[in-house]
Design a protein around this motif. Structure first.
Motif, PDB file in Angstrom:
ATOM      1  N   LYS A   1     -16.727  -6.635 -13.337  1.00  0.00           N
ATOM      2  CA  LYS A   1     -16.257  -5.731 -14.388  1.00  0.00           C
ATOM      3  C   LYS A   1     -17.073  -4.441 -14.314  1.00  0.00           C
ATOM      4  O   LYS A   1     -18.299  -4.468 -14.398  1.00  0.00           O
ATOM      5  CB  LYS A   1     -16.390  -6.389 -15.755  1.00  0.00           C
ATOM      6  CG  LYS A   1     -15.539  -7.640 -15.904  1.00  0.00           C
ATOM      7  CD  LYS A   1     -15.165  -7.871 -17.336  1.00  0.00           C
ATOM      8  CE  LYS A   1     -14.294  -9.129 -17.453  1.00  0.00           C
ATOM      9  NZ  LYS A   1     -12.932  -8.895 -17.047  1.00  0.00           N
ATOM     10  N   ASN A   2     -16.366  -3.313 -14.141  1.00  0.00           N
ATOM     11  CA  ASN A   2     -17.031  -2.033 -13.960  1.00  0.00           C
ATOM     12  C   ASN A   2     -17.986  -1.681 -15.097  1.00  0.00           C
ATOM     13  O   ASN A   2     -19.053  -1.124 -14.868  1.00  0.00           O
ATOM     14  CB  ASN A   2     -15.994  -0.918 -13.804  1.00  0.00           C
ATOM     15  CG  ASN A   2     -15.441  -0.829 -12.392  1.00  0.00           C
ATOM     16  OD1 ASN A   2     -15.816  -1.617 -11.531  1.00  0.00           O
ATOM     17  ND2 ASN A   2     -14.556   0.112 -12.163  1.00  0.00           N
ATOM     18  N   GLU A   3     -17.587  -2.011 -16.330  1.00  0.00           N
ATOM     19  CA  GLU A   3     -18.430  -1.654 -17.469  1.00  0.00           C
ATOM     20  C   GLU A   3     -19.795  -2.323 -17.376  1.00  0.00           C
ATOM     21  O   GLU A   3     -20.842  -1.685 -17.588  1.00  0.00           O
ATOM     22  CB  GLU A   3     -17.744  -2.061 -18.788  1.00  0.00           C
ATOM     23  CG  GLU A   3     -16.411  -1.380 -19.043  1.00  0.00           C
ATOM     24  CD  GLU A   3     -15.252  -2.034 -18.305  1.00  0.00           C
ATOM     25  OE1 GLU A   3     -15.469  -3.099 -17.671  1.00  0.00           O
ATOM     26  OE2 GLU A   3     -14.135  -1.467 -18.341  1.00  0.00           O
ATOM     27  N   LYS A   4     -19.793  -3.606 -17.047  1.00  0.00           N
ATOM     28  CA  LYS A   4     -21.053  -4.342 -16.957  1.00  0.00           C
ATOM     29  C   LYS A   4     -21.877  -3.894 -15.750  1.00  0.00           C
ATOM     30  O   LYS A   4     -23.102  -3.812 -15.831  1.00  0.00           O
ATOM     31  CB  LYS A   4     -20.794  -5.841 -16.908  1.00  0.00           C
ATOM     32  CG  LYS A   4     -20.257  -6.399 -18.218  1.00  0.00           C
ATOM     33  CD  LYS A   4     -20.218  -7.914 -18.208  1.00  0.00           C
ATOM     34  CE  LYS A   4     -19.778  -8.448 -19.568  1.00  0.00           C
ATOM     35  NZ  LYS A   4     -19.780  -9.934 -19.616  1.00  0.00           N
ATOM     36  N   LEU A   5     -21.193  -3.600 -14.642  1.00  0.00           N
ATOM     37  CA  LEU A   5     -21.910  -3.089 -13.470  1.00  0.00           C
ATOM     38  C   LEU A   5     -22.522  -1.723 -13.774  1.00  0.00           C
ATOM     39  O   LEU A   5     -23.672  -1.447 -13.401  1.00  0.00           O
ATOM     40  CB  LEU A   5     -20.964  -2.990 -12.270  1.00  0.00           C
ATOM     41  CG  LEU A   5     -20.713  -4.288 -11.490  1.00  0.00           C
ATOM     42  CD1 LEU A   5     -19.589  -4.102 -10.493  1.00  0.00           C
ATOM     43  CD2 LEU A   5     -21.981  -4.756 -10.780  1.00  0.00           C
ATOM     44  N   ASN A   6     -21.781  -0.882 -14.473  1.00  0.00           N
ATOM     45  CA  ASN A   6     -22.306   0.438 -14.853  1.00  0.00           C
ATOM     46  C   ASN A   6     -23.554   0.314 -15.718  1.00  0.00           C
ATOM     47  O   ASN A   6     -24.527   1.040 -15.540  1.00  0.00           O
ATOM     48  CB  ASN A   6     -21.235   1.235 -15.601  1.00  0.00           C
ATOM     49  CG  ASN A   6     -20.508   2.207 -14.688  1.00  0.00           C
ATOM     50  OD1 ASN A   6     -21.083   2.737 -13.741  1.00  0.00           O
ATOM     51  ND2 ASN A   6     -19.241   2.435 -14.973  1.00  0.00           N
ATOM     52  N   ASP A   7     -23.519  -0.605 -16.671  1.00  0.00           N
ATOM     53  CA  ASP A   7     -24.682  -0.817 -17.532  1.00  0.00           C
ATOM     54  C   ASP A   7     -25.892  -1.259 -16.721  1.00  0.00           C
ATOM     55  O   ASP A   7     -27.019  -0.801 -16.960  1.00  0.00           O
ATOM     56  CB  ASP A   7     -24.367  -1.872 -18.601  1.00  0.00           C
ATOM     57  CG  ASP A   7     -23.382  -1.374 -19.650  1.00  0.00           C
ATOM     58  OD1 ASP A   7     -23.212  -0.137 -19.751  1.00  0.00           O
ATOM     59  OD2 ASP A   7     -22.783  -2.206 -20.353  1.00  0.00           O
ATOM     60  N   TRP A   8     -25.634  -2.138 -15.760  1.00  0.00           N
ATOM     61  CA  TRP A   8     -26.740  -2.612 -14.918  1.00  0.00           C
ATOM     62  C   TRP A   8     -27.291  -1.481 -14.049  1.00  0.00           C
ATOM     63  O   TRP A   8     -28.509  -1.333 -13.911  1.00  0.00           O
ATOM     64  CB  TRP A   8     -26.276  -3.775 -14.040  1.00  0.00           C
ATOM     65  CG  TRP A   8     -27.338  -4.222 -13.082  1.00  0.00           C
ATOM     66  CD1 TRP A   8     -28.528  -4.829 -13.386  1.00  0.00           C
ATOM     67  CD2 TRP A   8     -27.329  -4.061 -11.660  1.00  0.00           C
ATOM     68  NE1 TRP A   8     -29.252  -5.065 -12.228  1.00  0.00           N
ATOM     69  CE2 TRP A   8     -28.539  -4.610 -11.159  1.00  0.00           C
ATOM     70  CE3 TRP A   8     -26.405  -3.525 -10.749  1.00  0.00           C
ATOM     71  CZ2 TRP A   8     -28.854  -4.625  -9.799  1.00  0.00           C
ATOM     72  CZ3 TRP A   8     -26.722  -3.548  -9.409  1.00  0.00           C
ATOM     73  CH2 TRP A   8     -27.923  -4.087  -8.933  1.00  0.00           C
ATOM     74  N   PHE A   9     -26.412  -0.661 -13.461  1.00  0.00           N
ATOM     75  CA  PHE A   9     -26.864   0.463 -12.638  1.00  0.00           C
ATOM     76  C   PHE A   9     -27.684   1.455 -13.467  1.00  0.00           C
ATOM     77  O   PHE A   9     -28.716   1.973 -13.000  1.00  0.00           O
ATOM     78  CB  PHE A   9     -25.670   1.173 -12.007  1.00  0.00           C
ATOM     79  CG  PHE A   9     -25.039   0.441 -10.859  1.00  0.00           C
ATOM     80  CD1 PHE A   9     -25.818  -0.071  -9.833  1.00  0.00           C
ATOM     81  CD2 PHE A   9     -23.660   0.256 -10.792  1.00  0.00           C
ATOM     82  CE1 PHE A   9     -25.247  -0.765  -8.766  1.00  0.00           C
ATOM     83  CE2 PHE A   9     -23.087  -0.426  -9.735  1.00  0.00           C
ATOM     84  CZ  PHE A   9     -23.882  -0.929  -8.725  1.00  0.00           C
ATOM     85  N   LYS A  10     -27.261   1.737 -14.691  1.00  0.00           N
ATOM     86  CA  LYS A  10     -28.014   2.657 -15.545  1.00  0.00           C
ATOM     87  C   LYS A  10     -29.409   2.103 -15.832  1.00  0.00           C
ATOM     88  O   LYS A  10     -30.412   2.822 -15.787  1.00  0.00           O
ATOM     89  CB  LYS A  10     -27.260   2.867 -16.864  1.00  0.00           C
ATOM     90  CG  LYS A  10     -26.019   3.755 -16.735  1.00  0.00           C
ATOM     91  CD  LYS A  10     -25.299   3.851 -18.079  1.00  0.00           C
ATOM     92  CE  LYS A  10     -23.997   4.638 -17.924  1.00  0.00           C
ATOM     93  NZ  LYS A  10     -23.225   4.663 -19.197  1.00  0.00           N
ATOM     94  N   GLU A  11     -29.454   0.827 -16.151  1.00  0.00           N
ATOM     95  CA  GLU A  11     -30.745   0.178 -16.414  1.00  0.00           C
ATOM     96  C   GLU A  11     -31.635   0.232 -15.169  1.00  0.00           C
ATOM     97  O   GLU A  11     -32.836   0.506 -15.252  1.00  0.00           O
ATOM     98  CB  GLU A  11     -30.511  -1.264 -16.841  1.00  0.00           C
ATOM     99  CG  GLU A  11     -31.787  -2.038 -17.120  1.00  0.00           C
ATOM    100  CD  GLU A  11     -31.506  -3.498 -17.463  1.00  0.00           C
ATOM    101  OE1 GLU A  11     -32.462  -4.285 -17.439  1.00  0.00           O
ATOM    102  OE2 GLU A  11     -30.338  -3.831 -17.747  1.00  0.00           O
ATOM    103  N   LEU A  12     -31.024  -0.007 -14.014  1.00  0.00           N
ATOM    104  CA  LEU A  12     -31.764  -0.020 -12.753  1.00  0.00           C
ATOM    105  C   LEU A  12     -32.370   1.351 -12.461  1.00  0.00           C
ATOM    106  O   LEU A  12     -33.533   1.461 -12.027  1.00  0.00           O
ATOM    107  CB  LEU A  12     -30.818  -0.432 -11.617  1.00  0.00           C
ATOM    108  CG  LEU A  12     -31.415  -0.568 -10.224  1.00  0.00           C
ATOM    109  CD1 LEU A  12     -32.250  -1.829 -10.138  1.00  0.00           C
ATOM    110  CD2 LEU A  12     -30.297  -0.619  -9.175  1.00  0.00           C
ATOM    111  N   ILE A  13     -31.609   2.395 -12.689  1.00  0.00           N
ATOM    112  CA  ILE A  13     -32.036   3.750 -12.321  1.00  0.00           C
ATOM    113  C   ILE A  13     -32.945   4.393 -13.374  1.00  0.00           C
ATOM    114  O   ILE A  13     -33.928   5.069 -13.046  1.00  0.00           O
ATOM    115  CB  ILE A  13     -30.795   4.640 -12.065  1.00  0.00           C
ATOM    116  CG1 ILE A  13     -30.081   4.169 -10.799  1.00  0.00           C
ATOM    117  CG2 ILE A  13     -31.186   6.114 -11.937  1.00  0.00           C
ATOM    118  CD1 ILE A  13     -28.724   4.769 -10.602  1.00  0.00           C
ATOM    119  N   LEU A  14     -32.646   4.156 -14.643  1.00  0.00           N
ATOM    120  CA  LEU A  14     -33.365   4.863 -15.704  1.00  0.00           C
ATOM    121  C   LEU A  14     -34.599   4.129 -16.212  1.00  0.00           C
ATOM    122  O   LEU A  14     -35.471   4.742 -16.835  1.00  0.00           O
ATOM    123  CB  LEU A  14     -32.419   5.120 -16.882  1.00  0.00           C
ATOM    124  CG  LEU A  14     -31.185   5.976 -16.566  1.00  0.00           C
ATOM    125  CD1 LEU A  14     -30.292   6.084 -17.772  1.00  0.00           C
ATOM    126  CD2 LEU A  14     -31.609   7.366 -16.069  1.00  0.00           C
TER     127      LEU A  14
END
Length: 321
Positions: free
Chosen positions: A307-320
Motif C-alpha cells: 500500500k503506497n500510503e504505508k510505504l510513503n510513511d515508512w520512507f518519510k520516517e527513514l529519511i527524516l
C-alpha cells in the motif's frame, strides 16, 4: 511408474562433485554426478534426446527430479499434459536460476529440459522435451561461466526453504501485469527476468532504473530524485556513501533518459567500459536493496501489503528520522 526430469545448467561451475545432489527447490536437486545420470539415461533416452543434447547433460551441472507418476493427477498418454507437467519443473528450474542472482551477478541459464516416463516394468513409456526461452547474461551483457561454492549453494537452498516460496514468483501472469494486480515483488521478478536477458548496456541500465522504481517509487513526480534519495538512505551507512549512491542513481537516469528518448548518450557515458562499470554497480545496488526487502521483517510486511500510503510513511520516517 517412475518419471525423471532433468535439465542442463549453463555457465555454472560447482567446486565439488554433488553425487545424489543438493536439494534446491521443491525436491529438485542440483548435481554434477555422471553416475547419477547413468541411473536413468538409457538407449531410449539417448535416441530421442540425441547425442549432442545428452553430451550437454554429462558436460554440465544439471537439475533433476525423480518420482512416481501414480501419486500425481496427470494423464501421461496426453502429450499436452506431459508438456505442461514438464513446464512446471522448467519454471522451478528457472526460479532457482533467479535465486542464484540473489547471491551474486551471473549469467546462469536453464534452457532445455526432459521428462522421461518409464512403465512399471522399467520399459520406456514416453520422452518429452521443451525449452524456456530466456537466456540470461550478466551485468556486463556477457555469457560467462561463474563458480559457486558448495556453501553458497547450500545457503541459497536453505533461504528458499525459509522463505517457504512466499516471494518466489514461479510464473508471473502477464494479464495480472496488464491490470496491475500483481504485487511489487512479483513485478520486480518479472522485470528482473527481462533485465537479465538484455545485452545492450544502455537499455540494461534503463531496465535497472525500472527495477529500482518498482521497489522505491510511490508517486509520479520527481522520480529520479526520490529514488536516489531513498536508495542512498537504505544502503548508505555514512554521508559520504549516501552521496556516492545518490550521484550514481542520477547518472544512471541520465543514461536511461537519453536511451529511451532516442538521444545520443552524453560523452561522459559513451565509453563501453564506463557503461559496464555503471551496469555492474547498478546490479549490485539492486541486489542489495532486494535482499534487504526480503530479509527485514518490517519492510517485508510492508511490501507484501503493498500500500503506497504505508510505504510513503515508512520512507518519510527513514529519511527524516
Amino acid at each position: 511408474m517412475k518419471f525423471y526430469f532433468v535439465a542442463s545448467i549453463y555457465n555454472l561451475k560447482v567446486q565439488r562433485v554433488l553425487n545424489k545432489g543438493l536439494e534446491v527447490i521443491e525436491g529438485i536437486r542440483l548435481s554434477n554426478s555422471k553416475e547419477r545420470l547413468d541411473s536413468f539415461i538409457d538407449d531410449f533416452f539417448m535416441t530421442l534426446a540425441g547425442k549432442l543434447e545428452v553430451d550437454e547433460l554429462y558436460d554440465k551441472p544439471f537439475l533433476y527430479y525423480q518420482g512416481n507418476i501414480e501419486q500425481l493427477e496427470i494423464d501421461i498418454d496426453n502429450g499436452e499434459a506431459r508438456l505442461n507437467f514438464l513446464d512446471y519443473y522448467l519454471r522451478m528450474a528457472q526460479t532457482f536460476s533467479n535465486f542464484l542472482w540473489l547471491a551474486k551477478d551471473n549469467s546462469v541459464t536453464v534452457q532445455q529440459g526432459f521428462l522421461y516416463i518409464k512403465n512399471s516394468d522399467g520399459t520406456p513409456h514416453s520422452m518429452t522435451s521443451n525449452m524456456r526461452t530466456p537466456v540470461f547474461f550478466n551485468s556486463k551483457g556477457k555469457s560467462e561461466e561463474i563458480i559457486y561454492t558448495y556453501d553458497e549453494l547450500k545457503g541459497l537452498a536453505e533461504s528458499i526453504k525459509v522463505l517457504n516460496h512466499e516471494h518466489i514468483v514461479k510464473e508471473t501472469d502477464e494479464m495480472s501485469m496488464v491490470v496491475n494486480t500483481s504485487s511489487r515483488i512479483e513485478r520486480f521478478y518479472y522485470f528482473l527476468q527481462s533485465t537479465r536477458t538484455q545485452t545492450h548496456l544502455p537499455s540494461k541500465i534503463g531496465m535497472y532504473c525500472t527495477l529500482l522504481e518498482t521497489l522505491l517509487s510511490t508517486d509520479k513526480e520527481g522520480i529520479s530524485h526520490t529514488i536516489a534519495e531513498r536508495l542512498s538512505r537504505i544502503l548508505g551507512k555514512t554521508y559520504e556513501e549516501r552521496l556516492v549512491i545518490y550521484s550514481f542513481v542520477k547518472d544512471a537516469y541520465n543514461v536511461r533518459s537519453s536511451t529511451v528518448h532516442g538521444d545520443k548518450i552524453s560523452k561522459k557515458f559513451r565509453d563501453i567500459e564506463k557503461l559496464k562499470e555503471i551496469s555492474s554497480k547498478f546490479d549490485d545496488y539492486i541486489r542489495s536493496l532486494f535482499v534487504y526487502v526480503l530479509s527485514e521483517k518490517k519492510v517485508n510486511e510492508l511490501y507484501r501489503e503493498d500500500k503506497n500510503e504505508k510505504l510513503n510513511d515508512w520512507f518519510k520516517e527513514l529519511i527524516l528520522k
